[in-house]
Write a protein that holds these residues in place. Structure first.
Motif, short mmCIF file in Angstrom:
data_model
loop_
_atom_site.label_atom_id
_atom_site.label_comp_id
_atom_site.label_asym_id
_atom_site.label_seq_id
_atom_site.Cartn_x
_atom_site.Cartn_y
_atom_site.Cartn_z
N ALA A 1 -8.29 7.34 45.35
CA ALA A 1 -9.65 6.63 45.84
C ALA A 1 -9.35 6.17 47.37
O ALA A 1 -10.64 6.24 47.94
N SER A 2 -8.13 5.80 47.92
CA SER A 2 -8.09 5.40 49.19
C SER A 2 -8.19 6.32 50.22
O SER A 2 -8.51 6.12 51.50
N ASN A 3 -7.87 7.65 49.70
CA ASN A 3 -7.86 8.59 50.77
C ASN A 3 -8.64 9.94 50.50
O ASN A 3 -8.49 10.77 50.96
N SER A 4 -9.74 9.44 49.67
CA SER A 4 -10.53 10.69 49.33
C SER A 4 -11.94 10.68 50.08
O SER A 4 -11.86 9.95 51.01
N GLY A 5 -12.37 11.95 49.84
CA GLY A 5 -13.64 12.11 50.79
C GLY A 5 -14.79 11.15 50.57
O GLY A 5 -14.73 10.23 49.46
N GLN A 6 -15.89 11.41 50.92
CA GLN A 6 -17.22 10.48 50.59
C GLN A 6 -17.50 10.66 49.35
O GLN A 6 -18.04 9.97 48.37
N GLY A 7 -17.65 11.92 48.59
CA GLY A 7 -18.08 12.27 47.50
C GLY A 7 -19.40 13.38 47.42
O GLY A 7 -19.81 13.99 48.58
N MET A 8 -20.25 13.40 46.37
CA MET A 8 -21.27 14.52 46.21
C MET A 8 -22.36 13.87 45.09
O MET A 8 -22.09 12.64 44.55
#
Length: 715
Positions: A107-114
């Protein structure tokens, strides 16, 4: 969608991950290595639509089975929209079944999402962000952007979003920054603002956004998203997540339908259904998509958008079912053919029982036929298949080879596609449960039907194979028996389990005796009931057959046992012969007619009360008999004068027959094992045997002989 409070803090956090490098997903192979069953998306999506100021990074990966929105690179934007031929009809119920992958960076280093989006604005669409220097970021490519900290309302934010749309976001980054104008506050004041989450709303509606801050504050205004139907979940954990979207269309004049979105309802490794991790149902107002109840068409474009910034994610979607493309269903039934029982979870079968696995595939409609269907059916442990066939709705068949049947997973591509003209295929696998020596568990298996445009799966039941019991049934009362009519018959015997079968303790209540007669009468099943002297004696039975269930002659009794697991003994037969007599019980040796004065005319003379002819039939229920009578001439013994007349038979209809020839005067069929019938009782005063005189008869005292004949059949 989270942005750090300051650049120094952000830099420290990045360096804390090692070497000052941005997290890369170049080694993320789960998309290809662990891709769940899915079909190729050729021709389904447009991935080449333009995104202002930047490249559209959406592409098909893993032999076109995966729709990738963003990869492991930074600052990516992706949008993919279903083609015009594959629009979603909101006037009909529909279901999307798919797998989503969010990378493995946490969660702390992931992309924004879809986001999954339904929209009625055009064949393509993406958030209208100002420039590459001011990226879409937290908007995921569907929500509005917030770069103006002086905007007093949400009109500009909503205007930059995809219009006439409804979106379901899978938010990997929490954007709760209170710095107005930096497009990073959509998740501020969300109840779970520090966790990954799923939520929905209308991107192009101003009511989907709420203003925070004040104009007098240093950061001025910033906007947050109203999260409808939200729940917290873990997304970017390196695992595939199954998502089902169930659309319920409006009815009547309503403009509102519902969308139920369910996460984690299938196991990513096995594909088996499981308890969902989360599910929500929200109302969707079609008027916000520019559709009214009276519109002749309610089709919309649908697809996915996604974004990443300095933090990256490998965001990929794979599909099992797309509504309208192919509507299909599948089911499996397991039958124990030895017992006739349909097997459910937790049931039992016996070793050597004949088993049938029947898989039914149905084509229920769609824009395409169900094509190139490969059946992948794991062979259940403890079962050996000996034959397999595929039968299509059009009557054609295929035979499965022995190598396919004996493999650990039966893999066979159906020779025909399924369509409206050939709408079903039934795969039948027959074989046996193994001859086990101890209880053996058979785990459920997941069967897949992987077509090139539709994926379906079924789960077989789990059950237990028990060692087969070999029952020995013996009749101690003898295989042949005789009885008199009206006499009941007692049959006794014992049952035992061959000691080589198993050493389980079996009690009387576990064993059922089945008895049947070949004469049409039925006998109820019963559990072993001991002996007459000891009802609790184990392994013993006694059966009393009532006399009224036996017929004269030969009665065949068939016996067999079944136990609580369906094991069956061999049949044993007992022959019961019922003997009996048929005879006149009484015939009055002297009977007379009424004394009558002759009047010179033909006259019928009735009987006196001294007539008595009765028959006893003791040959059993259903046996038949008949009586005939024949009379001699009547003469006066004193004068040897012959009577001008004769004895006659008058039937119930008044018809008269001469008794100079034998006439049937009575008959019967027993309704009991033994019964007596007085045949005179039914004659009455105007019928039966009577004396007929002619007009020229003269007075006298006449005598004659009547001969009675009893037969054992109906004449």
């Amino acid at each position: 969608m989270k942005k750090r409070w300051g650049w120094l803090i952000a830099l420290a956090a990045i360096w804390g991950l090692g070497g000052g490098s941005i997290v890369s997903q170049a080694s993320d192979t789960a998309v290809s290595d662990d891709l769940p069953a899915s079909f190729a998306l050729n021709g389904i999506f447009n991935t080449t639509s333009k995104i202002p100021n930047v490249t559209n990074n959406a592409t098909l990966v893993t032999n076109n089975h995966g729709l990738q929105l963003t990869s492991g690179a930074t600052s990516q934007n992706g949008a993919a929209w279903a083609t015009s031929d594959n629009k979603f009809d909101l006037s009909k119920n529909g279901r999307f079944s798919m797998w989503l992958y969010f990378g493995k960076n946490g969660a702390s280093n992931s992309g924004q999402g879809m986001a999954f989006v339904m929209q009625n604005a055009g064949a393509t669409g993406f958030t209208a962000f100002p420039s590459a220097a001011k990226p879409a970021g937290q908007s995921l490519g569907v929500w509005g952007v917030d770069y103006d900290n002086t905007a007093t309302d949400a009109k500009a934010v909503a205007a930059s979003a995809i219009q006439k749309s409804w979106a379901l976001e899978f938010d990997e980054q929490v954007n709760n920054n209170r710095d107005g104008g930096n497009n990073s506050g959509l998740d501020y004041n969300y109840p779970y603002e520090d966790e990954q989450h799923v939520a929905s709303n209308y991107p192009g509606e101003t009511t989907s956004y709420a203003r925070n801050g004040t104009q007098s504050s240093g950061n001025k205004y910033y906007y947050r998203l109203i999260h409808q139907g939200a729940f917290v979940t873990t997304l970017s954990d390196g695992a595939w997540h199954h998502v089902t979207l169930d659309w319920t269309a409006p009815t009547g004049t309503s403009d509102t339908g519902t969308m139920t979105y369910t996460l984690g309802d299938k196991n990513p490794t096995t594909g088996a259904s499981q308890t969902p991790t989360n599910t929500k149902t929200v109302s969707v107002d079609l008027t916000k998509l520019g559709i009214n109840a009276t519109d002749s068409t309610k089709q919309v474009y649908w697809g996915f958008t996604g974004t990443s910034t300095t933090l990256t994610a490998n965001n990929v979607v794979a599909f099992e079912h797309i509504p309208g493309l192919v509507n299909a269903s599948s089911a499996v039934t397991v039958t124990d053919q030895s017992t006739g029982k349909t097997i459910s979870d937790g049931d039992t079968v016996n070793g050597n029982d004949a088993l049938a696995y029947t898989y039914k595939l149905n084509y229920d409609g769609g824009n395409q036929t169900w094509q190139n269907i490969e059946a992948q059916l794991p062979r259940p442990a403890g079962v050996t298949f000996s034959a397999g066939t595929i039968t299509y709705a059009d009557g054609s068949t295929e035979t499965l080879s022995s190598s396919e049947l004996n493999s650990s997973t039966l893999a066979h591509t159906l020779g025909k596609n399924l369509s409206t003209a050939n709408a079903s295929a039934t795969i039948t696998l027959t074989g046996q449960a193994n001859a086990v020596t101890s209880q053996t568990s058979v785990a459920s298996t997941i069967g897949h039907f992987n077509g090139s445009n539709e994926i379906s799966s079924v789960t077989t039941p789990s059950y237990t194979i028990f060692p087969a019991r070999q029952w020995i049934l013996a009749v101690s009362s003898g295989s042949t028996m005789t009885a008199q009519p009206g006499q009941s018959v007692k049959v006794t015997g014992s049952v035992a389990v061959d000691s080589s079968a198993d050493d389980e303790t079996v009690t009387n209540k576990d064993v059922t005796m089945h008895a049947s007669l070949d004469n049409g009468y039925t006998i109820d099943d019963f559990t072993l009931n001991g002996s007459s002297s000891d009802p609790d004696e184990e392994g013993v039975f006694n059966l009393t057959i009532p006399a009224d269930k036996l017929v004269t002659g030969v009665n065949k009794l068939t016996l067999y046992t079944t136990d609580d697991r369906g094991n069956k003994s061999k049949e044993v037969s007992v022959t019961i012969t019922v003997t009996g007599t048929l005879a006149f019980k009484n015939v009055n040796p002297k009977s007379s007619f009424v004394t009558t004065r002759l009047a010179g005319t033909s006259t019928l003379i009735g009987r006196n009360a001294d007539w008595d002819v009765s028959v006893t039939n003791a040959r059993g229920k259903g046996s038949e008999w008949s009586v005939t009578a024949q009379a001699s001439d009547f003469t006066d013994p004193d004068t040897a004068t012959k009577l001008a007349g004769e004895a006659v038979w008058v039937d119930a209809s008044g018809n008269t027959s001469s008794l100079t020839q034998a006439q049937v005067i009575a008959s019967g069929t027993n309704t009991a094992a033994s019964q007596t019938t007085n045949i005179v009782d039914d004659w009455g005063n105007a019928g039966g045997i009577m004396l007929k005189t002619n007009s020229d008869a003269i007075s006298g005292d006449y005598q004659g002989t009547i001969t009675w004949t009893l037969s054992n059949t109906l004449n």
